[in-house]
Design a protein around this motif. Sequence first.
Motif, PDB file in Angstrom:
ATOM      1  N   TYR A 180      -5.999  -4.861  -0.203  1.00  0.00           N
ATOM      2  CA  TYR A 180      -7.265  -5.506   0.146  1.00  0.00           C
ATOM      3  C   TYR A 180      -7.430  -6.797  -0.655  1.00  0.00           C
ATOM      4  O   TYR A 180      -7.837  -7.829  -0.123  1.00  0.00           O
ATOM      5  CB  TYR A 180      -8.425  -4.544  -0.135  1.00  0.00           C
ATOM      6  N   GLN A 181      -7.100  -6.740  -1.930  1.00  0.00           N
ATOM      7  CA  GLN A 181      -7.220  -7.927  -2.772  1.00  0.00           C
ATOM      8  C   GLN A 181      -6.233  -9.014  -2.333  1.00  0.00           C
ATOM      9  O   GLN A 181      -6.580 -10.187  -2.288  1.00  0.00           O
ATOM     10  CB  GLN A 181      -6.985  -7.563  -4.236  1.00  0.00           C
ATOM     11  N   GLN A 209     -13.887  -9.137  -4.995  1.00  0.00           N
ATOM     12  CA  GLN A 209     -12.552  -8.538  -4.941  1.00  0.00           C
ATOM     13  C   GLN A 209     -11.763  -8.818  -6.211  1.00  0.00           C
ATOM     14  O   GLN A 209     -10.743  -8.192  -6.448  1.00  0.00           O
ATOM     15  CB  GLN A 209     -11.784  -9.065  -3.725  1.00  0.00           C
ATOM     16  N   TRP A 226       0.840  -1.197   0.000  1.00  0.00           N
ATOM     17  CA  TRP A 226       0.000   0.000   0.000  1.00  0.00           C
ATOM     18  C   TRP A 226       0.880   1.254   0.000  1.00  0.00           C
ATOM     19  O   TRP A 226       0.689   2.160  -0.812  1.00  0.00           O
ATOM     20  CB  TRP A 226      -0.911  -0.044   1.201  1.00  0.00           C
ATOM     21  N   PRO A 235     -15.304  -1.223  -7.252  1.00  0.00           N
ATOM     22  CA  PRO A 235     -14.900  -1.525  -5.879  1.00  0.00           C
ATOM     23  C   PRO A 235     -16.114  -1.836  -5.009  1.00  0.00           C
ATOM     24  O   PRO A 235     -16.846  -0.945  -4.608  1.00  0.00           O
ATOM     25  CB  PRO A 235     -14.200  -0.254  -5.407  1.00  0.00           C
ATOM     26  N   LEU A 264     -12.092  -5.453  -8.341  1.00  0.00           N
ATOM     27  CA  LEU A 264     -11.957  -4.171  -7.644  1.00  0.00           C
ATOM     28  C   LEU A 264     -11.542  -3.052  -8.583  1.00  0.00           C
ATOM     29  O   LEU A 264     -11.856  -1.889  -8.344  1.00  0.00           O
ATOM     30  CB  LEU A 264     -10.948  -4.281  -6.503  1.00  0.00           C
ATOM     31  N   SER A 265     -10.838  -3.398  -9.653  1.00  0.00           N
ATOM     32  CA  SER A 265     -10.398  -2.357 -10.594  1.00  0.00           C
ATOM     33  C   SER A 265     -11.570  -1.763 -11.369  1.00  0.00           C
ATOM     34  O   SER A 265     -11.520  -0.608 -11.776  1.00  0.00           O
ATOM     35  CB  SER A 265      -9.374  -2.929 -11.575  1.00  0.00           C
ATOM     36  N   LEU A 274      -6.630  -0.798  -2.542  1.00  0.00           N
ATOM     37  CA  LEU A 274      -7.372  -1.842  -3.249  1.00  0.00           C
ATOM     38  C   LEU A 274      -6.492  -3.060  -3.515  1.00  0.00           C
ATOM     39  O   LEU A 274      -6.949  -4.204  -3.396  1.00  0.00           O
ATOM     40  CB  LEU A 274      -7.947  -1.292  -4.554  1.00  0.00           C
TER      41      LEU A 274
END
Length: 169
Positions: free
Chosen positions: A79-80, A135, A35, A142, A138-139, A76
């Motif tokens: 998260y994935q 997930q 991140w 979201p 997500l791109s 994101l």
Amino acid sequence: MVHIKETSSPYPRIDSDPHFSRVVRYFRPSDYAVWAGTTAAVPAALYAWEMADPTKVSMRTSMRLGGLVGFIGGFLFAYQRSSVRFWGWSENKREEEMDFQELSQRAREGKPLYGESHQPGWIQEMAARNSTFSQLKLSAIPMFNLVNHPYHGTDPAKYGVQPKSEESS
């Protein structure tokens, strides 16, 4: 009843539709590093691009926007990565132990494993159908699981929860 697609995975499935808060709580230090790295990489790439082909324009707004895009994209991606471990698609020993400890404790206390929900059953089913494996996209959209529901593709008996027919007898 929600049908959850069975997938083969090299590691045990922990949860096919983990709640948003669980995914974030189970972040590893490497997820935070990804991140942070993504957050820094986007403005760094913009800066390098400006050095290679100068525009002679103030970069302040571009760098701020790039930092925001990197921050959101990095979250994101982290998260994935965490979600993939819940599904058993990558090494998940740490998450498996944390999950077993957390949900076994909830079962011992007599609480619902995945939290209480004030939504009607049909809303919980719809939420589960919409967010299970979301997930992976997500791109594009979201979408996170923000609803507590009982549809997670795992056997509650492993946490010490007795089937309802045995409880009533």
